[in-house]
Design a protein around this motif. Structure first.
Motif, PDB file in Angstrom:
ATOM      1  N   GLY A 176      -6.034  -1.040 -10.790  1.00 33.22           N
ATOM      2  CA  GLY A 176      -5.015  -2.027 -11.103  1.00 33.22           C
ATOM      3  C   GLY A 176      -3.641  -1.658 -10.601  1.00 33.22           C
ATOM      4  N   ASP A 177      -3.501  -0.495  -9.945  1.00 31.68           N
ATOM      5  CA  ASP A 177      -2.207  -0.062  -9.423  1.00 31.68           C
ATOM      6  C   ASP A 177      -2.082  -0.555  -7.983  1.00 31.68           C
ATOM      7  N   HIS A 178      -1.472  -1.732  -7.824  1.00 38.35           N
ATOM      8  CA  HIS A 178      -1.355  -2.367  -6.516  1.00 38.35           C
ATOM      9  C   HIS A 178       0.016  -2.148  -5.890  1.00 38.35           C
ATOM     10  N   ASN A 179       0.666  -1.046  -6.222  1.00 37.23           N
ATOM     11  CA  ASN A 179       1.944  -0.728  -5.610  1.00 37.23           C
ATOM     12  C   ASN A 179       1.782  -0.758  -4.090  1.00 37.23           C
ATOM     13  N   PRO A 180       2.598  -1.545  -3.374  1.00 38.01           N
ATOM     14  CA  PRO A 180       2.396  -1.697  -1.930  1.00 38.01           C
ATOM     15  C   PRO A 180       2.569  -0.427  -1.119  1.00 38.01           C
ATOM     16  N   ILE A 181       3.190   0.620  -1.677  1.00 37.02           N
ATOM     17  CA  ILE A 181       3.296   1.864  -0.904  1.00 37.02           C
ATOM     18  C   ILE A 181       1.922   2.492  -0.683  1.00 37.02           C
ATOM     19  N   HIS A 182       0.916   2.055  -1.458  1.00 39.28           N
ATOM     20  CA  HIS A 182      -0.435   2.586  -1.319  1.00 39.28           C
ATOM     21  C   HIS A 182      -1.352   1.688  -0.486  1.00 39.28           C
ATOM     22  N   THR A 183      -0.967   0.444  -0.301  1.00 37.59           N
ATOM     23  CA  THR A 183      -1.901  -0.519   0.287  1.00 37.59           C
ATOM     24  C   THR A 183      -1.361  -1.225   1.525  1.00 37.59           C
ATOM     25  N   SER A 184      -0.080  -1.079   1.821  1.00 35.96           N
ATOM     26  CA  SER A 184       0.533  -1.859   2.887  1.00 35.96           C
ATOM     27  C   SER A 184       1.422  -0.968   3.751  1.00 35.96           C
ATOM     28  N   ARG A 185       1.256  -1.050   5.069  1.00 36.85           N
ATOM     29  CA  ARG A 185       2.112  -0.280   5.964  1.00 36.85           C
ATOM     30  C   ARG A 185       3.564  -0.739   5.852  1.00 36.85           C
ATOM     31  N   ILE A 186       3.756  -2.060   5.735  1.00 35.11           N
ATOM     32  CA  ILE A 186       5.105  -2.597   5.590  1.00 35.11           C
ATOM     33  C   ILE A 186       5.706  -2.139   4.264  1.00 35.11           C
TER      34      ILE A 186
END
Length: 263
Positions: A176-186
């Protein structure tokens, strides 16, 4: 909640100086066995009905996010650095047990790079605490020398793991941790990382999974998060008979995580 977290980054957003006294609770929380199986696969645990010591952390994560994205929380949650985590497994927890969860903030204190505080989560069964987790976060303020990235001399690794970019998306889905620093290059670049970084709690769970079968029945496990793992990466895992373990970059030997288990 991440939308609320993003709104909290607006400079005009007024915040209090101290931590709130709020305690968030959920009672009679049942484990989703399908999600547990997916979590075990993502972190390398065996498929059993016993909860890994790190699993109650993700069960309590929505409560922690609710606490840290509220208007009375002194810091915006986006940008906080998870620097350490302690888990106390008081006794083994079966997946069939309903758990009562609680989360609160505590111990705001100065740090040489800003201020830090703890998010304390507990899980109880039948009115008795069976698990406790303490996540320590740093709010960087003023001059920041960064995390220590000096080369160390770790023991010979017992395993090398390839950390592919999908580790970030797979762990986000099960935690449930969808922090974009983990999932998105941008998203990672917006916060100064050239590539997405692995979740710190994934790296802790992966280390415990590597020790599965040797762990005591009850224990406390402390980790300090050092340099982030930029995905893709190859990391070296090492463990000693004295219940210390570590993750290092396989080429540079710079530290990602150090940990200690106390039976």
């Amino acid at each position: 909640m991440y939308l609320r977290a993003a709104i909290g980054l607006v400079p005009a957003f007024s915040r209090p100086r101290g931590l709130p006294d709020t305690v968030h609770e959920l009672r009679d929380v049942k484990t989703d066995l399908s999600r547990l199986a997916d979590y075990n696969r993502a972190c390398g645990f065996r498929l059993t009905n016993a909860l890994p010591a790190t699993y109650p952390h993700i069960m309590a994560f929505p409560l922690a996010m609710r606490l840290m994205t509220a208007s009375d929380f002194p810091f915006p949650v986006i940008g906080l650095v998870h620097v350490a985590n302690r888990i106390e497994l008081v006794r083994p927890i079966d997946a069939s047990e309903p758990l009562d969860l609680s989360v609160r903030a505590a111990n705001l204190r100065p740090h040489d790079r800003g201020r830090q505080f703890d998010i304390v989560a507990t899980a109880s069964s039948g009115g008795v605490e069976v698990w406790r987790g303490v996540s320590t976060y740093l709010k960087r303020e003023g001059k920041d020398g960064g995390r220590s990235g000096e080369r160390t001399d770790p023991p010979a690794p017992s395993a090398r793991w390839r950390v592919a970019p999908r580790v970030g998306t797979d762990y986000a889905r099960v935690s449930g941790d969808h922090n974009p620093i983990h999932t998105s290059r941008i998203g990672a670049r917006l916060f100064g990382f050239p590539r997405p970084i692995a979740h710190g709690m994934w790296s802790k769970a992966r280390c415990l999974a590597a020790l599965e079968g040797r762990l005591p029945e009850t224990y406390t496990v402390d980790v300090a998060f050092k340099l982030p793992i930029l995905m893709p990466a190859t990391v070296a895992f090492s463990a000693s008979p004295s219940w210390t373990f570590a993750l290092h970059d396989a080429r540079s030997a710079k530290p990602h995580l150090t940990g200690t288990i106390t039976p």
